[in-house]
Structures are given as C-alpha cells and as structure tokens.
Design an enzyme around this catalytic site. Structure first.
Site, PDB file in Angstrom:
ATOM      1  N   LYS A   1      -3.112  15.796 -11.510  1.00 30.93           N
ATOM      2  CA  LYS A   1      -4.425  15.361 -10.966  1.00 30.93           C
ATOM      3  C   LYS A   1      -4.886  16.547  -9.968  1.00 30.93           C
ATOM      4  CE  LYS A   1      -3.908  10.343 -10.409  1.00 30.93           C
ATOM      5  NZ  LYS A   1      -4.011   9.353  -9.426  1.00 30.93           N
TER       6      LYS A   1
ATOM      7  N   ASP B   1     -17.658  14.928  -3.856  1.00 29.83           N
ATOM      8  CA  ASP B   1     -17.180  15.244  -2.339  1.00 29.83           C
ATOM      9  C   ASP B   1     -15.580  14.608  -2.330  1.00 29.83           C
ATOM     10  OD1 ASP B   1     -19.132  16.858  -2.145  1.00 29.83           O
ATOM     11  OD2 ASP B   1     -20.471  15.269  -1.052  1.00 29.83           O
TER      12      ASP B   1
ATOM     13  N   ASN C   1      -8.938  11.778 -10.742  1.00 27.77           N
ATOM     14  CA  ASN C   1      -8.119  10.979 -11.961  1.00 27.77           C
ATOM     15  C   ASN C   1      -9.103  10.725 -12.939  1.00 27.77           C
ATOM     16  OD1 ASN C   1      -9.994   9.109 -10.632  1.00 27.77           O
ATOM     17  ND2 ASN C   1      -8.824   7.541 -10.723  1.00 27.77           N
TER      18      ASN C   1
ATOM     19  N   ASP D   1      -9.701   6.275  -7.658  1.00 25.87           N
ATOM     20  CA  ASP D   1      -8.723   5.705  -6.903  1.00 25.87           C
ATOM     21  C   ASP D   1      -8.909   4.743  -5.835  1.00 25.87           C
ATOM     22  OD1 ASP D   1      -6.683   6.094  -9.044  1.00 25.87           O
ATOM     23  OD2 ASP D   1      -5.742   7.824  -7.802  1.00 25.87           O
TER      24      ASP D   1
ATOM     25  N   GLY E   1       3.534   6.381   3.525  1.00 30.26           N
ATOM     26  CA  GLY E   1       3.119   7.330   2.527  1.00 30.26           C
ATOM     27  C   GLY E   1       2.130   8.290   2.534  1.00 30.26           C
TER      28      GLY E   1
ATOM     29  N   ALA F   1      -2.085   9.630  -3.695  1.00 30.36           N
ATOM     30  CA  ALA F   1      -2.508   8.154  -3.594  1.00 30.36           C
ATOM     31  C   ALA F   1      -2.851   7.671  -2.111  1.00 30.36           C
ATOM     32  CB  ALA F   1      -1.573   7.112  -4.527  1.00 30.36           C
TER      33      ALA F   1
ATOM     34  N   ARG G   1       3.658  16.282   5.942  1.00 32.30           N
ATOM     35  CA  ARG G   1       2.644  15.933   4.934  1.00 32.30           C
ATOM     36  C   ARG G   1       1.674  14.831   5.496  1.00 32.30           C
ATOM     37  NH1 ARG G   1       4.537  13.859  -1.039  1.00 32.30           N
ATOM     38  NH2 ARG G   1       2.689  14.674  -2.202  1.00 32.30           N
TER      39      ARG G   1
ATOM     40  N   LEU H   1       0.727  -0.284  -3.867  1.00 31.27           N
ATOM     41  CA  LEU H   1       0.381   0.658  -4.972  1.00 31.27           C
ATOM     42  C   LEU H   1       1.076   0.554  -5.938  1.00 31.27           C
ATOM     43  CD1 LEU H   1      -1.661   1.409  -3.051  1.00 31.27           C
ATOM     44  CD2 LEU H   1      -1.502   3.663  -3.866  1.00 31.27           C
TER      45      LEU H   1
HETATM   46  P1  NAP Z   1       3.310  11.163  -4.758  1.00 19.88           P
HETATM   47  O1  NAP Z   1       2.244  12.381  -4.549  1.00 19.88           O
HETATM   48  O2  NAP Z   1       4.360  11.755  -5.508  1.00 19.88           O
HETATM   49  O3  NAP Z   1       3.863  10.766  -3.468  1.00 19.88           O
HETATM   50  C1  NAP Z   1       4.906  10.073  -3.341  1.00 19.88           C
HETATM   51  C2  NAP Z   1       5.116   9.218  -1.829  1.00 19.88           C
HETATM   52  O4  NAP Z   1       6.298   8.592  -1.806  1.00 19.88           O
HETATM   53  C3  NAP Z   1       5.136  10.427  -0.813  1.00 19.88           C
HETATM   54  O5  NAP Z   1       4.469   9.647   0.428  1.00 19.88           O
HETATM   55  C4  NAP Z   1       6.885  10.407  -0.729  1.00 19.88           C
HETATM   56  O6  NAP Z   1       7.097  10.974   0.592  1.00 19.88           O
HETATM   57  C5  NAP Z   1       7.133   9.226  -0.941  1.00 19.88           C
HETATM   58  N1  NAP Z   1       8.741   8.733  -1.196  1.00 19.88           N
HETATM   59  C6  NAP Z   1       9.095   9.232  -2.723  1.00 19.88           C
HETATM   60  N2  NAP Z   1      10.155   9.148  -2.617  1.00 19.88           N
HETATM   61  C7  NAP Z   1      10.727   8.617  -1.339  1.00 19.88           C
HETATM   62  C8  NAP Z   1      11.950   8.172  -0.654  1.00 19.88           C
HETATM   63  N3  NAP Z   1      13.150   8.387  -1.314  1.00 19.88           N
HETATM   64  N4  NAP Z   1      11.842   8.048   0.589  1.00 19.88           N
HETATM   65  C9  NAP Z   1      10.698   7.923   1.442  1.00 19.88           C
HETATM   66  N5  NAP Z   1       9.634   8.118   0.803  1.00 19.88           N
HETATM   67  C10 NAP Z   1       9.563   8.510  -0.225  1.00 19.88           C
HETATM   68  O7  NAP Z   1       2.807   9.933  -5.580  1.00 19.88           O
HETATM   69  P2  NAP Z   1       1.373   9.487  -5.554  1.00 19.88           P
HETATM   70  O8  NAP Z   1       0.251   9.815  -6.684  1.00 19.88           O
HETATM   71  O9  NAP Z   1       0.786   9.338  -4.120  1.00 19.88           O
HETATM   72  O10 NAP Z   1       1.789   7.847  -6.109  1.00 19.88           O
HETATM   73  C11 NAP Z   1       2.435   7.139  -5.292  1.00 19.88           C
HETATM   74  C12 NAP Z   1       2.779   5.605  -5.652  1.00 19.88           C
HETATM   75  O11 NAP Z   1       1.646   5.135  -5.985  1.00 19.88           O
HETATM   76  C13 NAP Z   1       3.413   5.929  -7.246  1.00 19.88           C
HETATM   77  O12 NAP Z   1       4.257   4.742  -7.295  1.00 19.88           O
HETATM   78  C14 NAP Z   1       2.167   5.808  -8.103  1.00 19.88           C
HETATM   79  O13 NAP Z   1       2.709   5.108  -9.237  1.00 19.88           O
HETATM   80  C15 NAP Z   1       1.413   4.626  -7.357  1.00 19.88           C
HETATM   81  N6  NAP Z   1      -0.061   4.880  -7.829  1.00 19.88           N
HETATM   82  C16 NAP Z   1      -0.692   3.611  -8.247  1.00 19.88           C
HETATM   83  C17 NAP Z   1      -1.951   3.340  -8.386  1.00 19.88           C
HETATM   84  C18 NAP Z   1      -2.598   2.019  -8.824  1.00 19.88           C
HETATM   85  O14 NAP Z   1      -3.754   2.161  -9.513  1.00 19.88           O
HETATM   86  N7  NAP Z   1      -1.938   1.093  -8.679  1.00 19.88           N
HETATM   87  C19 NAP Z   1      -2.565   4.701  -8.385  1.00 19.88           C
HETATM   88  C20 NAP Z   1      -2.167   5.798  -7.825  1.00 19.88           C
HETATM   89  C21 NAP Z   1      -0.907   5.678  -7.652  1.00 19.88           C
HETATM   90  P3  NAP Z   1       7.539  12.507   0.599  1.00 19.88           P
HETATM   91  O15 NAP Z   1       6.176  13.056   1.193  1.00 19.88           O
HETATM   92  O16 NAP Z   1       8.532  12.479   1.961  1.00 19.88           O
HETATM   93  O17 NAP Z   1       8.220  12.850  -0.621  1.00 19.88           O
END
Ligand code: NAP
Length: 277
Positions: free
Chosen positions: A70, A82, A91, A107, A133, A137, A162, A222
């Site tokens: 992404k 933008d 995406n 998104d 988070g 996303a 972050r 999410l």
């Molecule tokens: P990402 O950039 O990898 O971010 C992951 C997030 O989860 C970060 O804030 C990370 O914190 C946190 N995290 C992961 N493991 C953790 C743990 N053990 N303890 C505490 N925090 C933890 O991923 P993303 O793209 O933002 O996606 C996040 C979620 O949203 C995923 O489950 C994805 O499938 C979902 N999503 C859903 C949609 C939808 O359409 N429903 C769209 C997009 C994303 P740190 O910064 O500390 O690592």
C-alpha cells in the site's frame, strides 16, 4: 477501452489467498450483468513495479492494492490524490487511457460509510473519538474522522512514536494517550475504533480494559475475521452500539468498482453474504 475489450481488474498483495475482494467484485459483476473479471494476484515486492507497468497493456483497468504494497505503490503511481498522499498509502489504482497510473485511498470512505449505515445515530460533531492503533489503517480512519468534523481524536498505540508521528501529521485535533492509559480515556468517547490487528484470527486479543465505555457509545472494529470480535462482544454487553468491520471492506470497494466498470454498486445484505461465502 475498445468496445470488444473485456475489462480486467484485481487485487495485488502477498499473501492474497485470504482476500474477500474477488468474491465481492464477482458478485457485483454478476448482479449488474456486466462483462469483466477480477483476479487475485500474489506479487512479491521486487516484481511490483514491472507488474503494474505491464497490467494496463493486458487490458487491466485498475487494481486494488493490499498488504504489503500500500505504501510502495505511491513511488510507482504518476498521479496521487491528496488524501492518499496525506494517508501515505493507496488501496486503489486506476490505469488511465493516457497510460498514467492514478492512486487513491478509499479506506476512509469505506470506514465512514460503514459507520453511517451501522450507527446512523452517530453525530461526528457530538464529541471525541478514541482510536486504538496508529498503523496504515488508522491514518485513513483519522483522515476521514477529521473530514467528518470530529472535534477531538484521542489516539493510542503500543509504539508511542508512531502515534506521535500521526498526531504531528494530522494536527491539533489529535491528542496522544499512552497505550497503558488507553482504557482511562474511553469514558470521554462518543466513538471508539479498534484499528489494530489485535483480535483477528491468529493474533492476540486486544487487552485494553473496556469497563470505561459508556452506554450508547458507538464502537467499531476494523478487524472482520472473526466478524464478532471479543472487543465488539464486550462493548455490546456494556450497552454500546457496535458496528463490525466487514462493511468497511465492502464500502471501500464501491468507488473502485464504479471507476473501473462504470456502474456504482450498492452494498446490501446480498453483498455481505457474497463476501462471506
Ligand atoms: P499495520 O499498519 O501493520 O498496523 C497494525 C497496528 O496494530 C499498529 O497500530 C500496531 O501497533 C498494532 N498491533 C499489532 N500487534 C500488536 C500487539 N501485539 N499489541 C499492540 N498493538 C499491536 O496494519 P493496518 O494496515 O493498519 O491494519 C490494521 C488492521 O485493520 C488489520 O487487522 C487489517 O486487516 C484491518 N483493516 C481492515 C480494513 C477493513 O476494510 N475492514 C481495512 C484496512 C485494514 P505498533 O505500531 O505498536 O506495531
């Protein structure tokens, strides 16, 4: 596109087998009796540029982009909206007739549409939102909440820097809260959002204590696998209005389908069923 050319679209990620997008787009193509195909493509980072430059020549009108590409596609696209620039990720790509690759991020649109449908009583201006988070996303969610007029966003992330970066990028309506303190600010929220991957199948549970959540607060996740996360189940048990994450996935696909295939699709119960199949 010439009249006899069948439009092709798809989703690029790695891994990609879990993606629900192919079922979703296939359902809409069938519903609207349209010609076209939507194909999942598992592409490693090293091949991304070459693939994106080749697909338009093969009849592709665009693609969705998912983890881990992404952010990287912004380096390849010719034109970036933008909001995709602000979010730092795209995406949706549109392969234009003039050969240029146009990158957008839908998104945030999907997130807001899902909330409007699932919790029509939520008024963005009514009070603060808590966002758990600060990943990719979260950036899309924060951008859309600010656009919608949310007065304050309390953001908390395991890795504090972050969240600090996100607050620095998005401005004064954001306040960073330490991860260990996240449970203490929930009582201020009219909306609470989990944007972490915690609670997803195969990941640990979200451990933020939820007893501070007030009755009537809108709570959304999410994560959509499982559909009912423990986070949503606990919030519902406390009298909160809960909205699952599947709707976000469905709604974010609407503008893309319209741009590629020329028909604005409707998200309804049949769409949900198709994505869950
Ligand atoms: P990402 O950039 O990898 O971010 C992951 C997030 O989860 C970060 O804030 C990370 O914190 C946190 N995290 C992961 N493991 C953790 C743990 N053990 N303890 C505490 N925090 C933890 O991923 P993303 O793209 O933002 O996606 C996040 C979620 O949203 C995923 O489950 C994805 O499938 C979902 N999503 C859903 C949609 C939808 O359409 N429903 C769209 C997009 C994303 P740190 O910064 O500390 O690592």
């Amino acid at each position: 596109m010439s009249l006899n050319k069948i439009p092709l679209a798809g989703v690029i990620g790695s891994p990609i087998a879990h993606s629900k997008s192919p079922q979703l787009h296939k359902h809409w193509l069938k519903t609207y009796e349209m010609q076209g195909f939507y194909i999942p493509m598992d592409i490693p980072s090293a091949d991304l540029r070459e693939v994106l430059l080749t697909l338009p020549k093969m009849g592709f009108v665009g693609v969705n982009i998912t983890i881990p590409h992404k952010e990287a596609v912004l380096e390849i696209a010719d034109l970036i909206t933008d909001r995709a620039t602000l979010i730092g990720a795209a995406n949706t790509l549109i392969f234009r007739k003039d050969g240029k690759i146009h990158a957008d991020n839908t998104d945030g649109y999907g997130f807001l549409e899902n909330l409007k449908t699932g919790a029509p009583q939520w008024v963005p201006q009514a009070g603060p939102a808590v966002v758990l988070g600060a990943g990719g996303a979260a950036r899309a969610v924060v951008a859309s909440l600010l656009d919608a007029g949310v007065p304050e966003i309390l953001i908390s992330n395991r890795t504090r820097v972050r969240a600090d970066k996100l607050a620095a990028d998005f401005g004064q309506r954001l306040k960073v809260v330490d991860w260990v303190q996240a449970g203490n600010v929930l009582e201020e929220a009219v909306l609470t959002v989990n944007t972490t991957s915690l609670g997803m199948i195969g990941k640990p549970e979200l451990r933020v204590p939820l007893d501070g959540l007030r009755k009537g607060t809108v709570v959304t996740d999410l994560v959509y696998a499982p559909l009912q996360t423990n986070f949503l189940r606990e919030a519902a048990a406390q009298g909160c209005v809960t909205v699952d994450g599947l709707g976000m996935l469905l709604h974010q696909a609407v503008p893309a389908f319209e741009r590629w295939f020329g028909q604005r699709p409707v998200v309804d119960s049949a769409t949900r069923a198709a994505a869950l199949r």
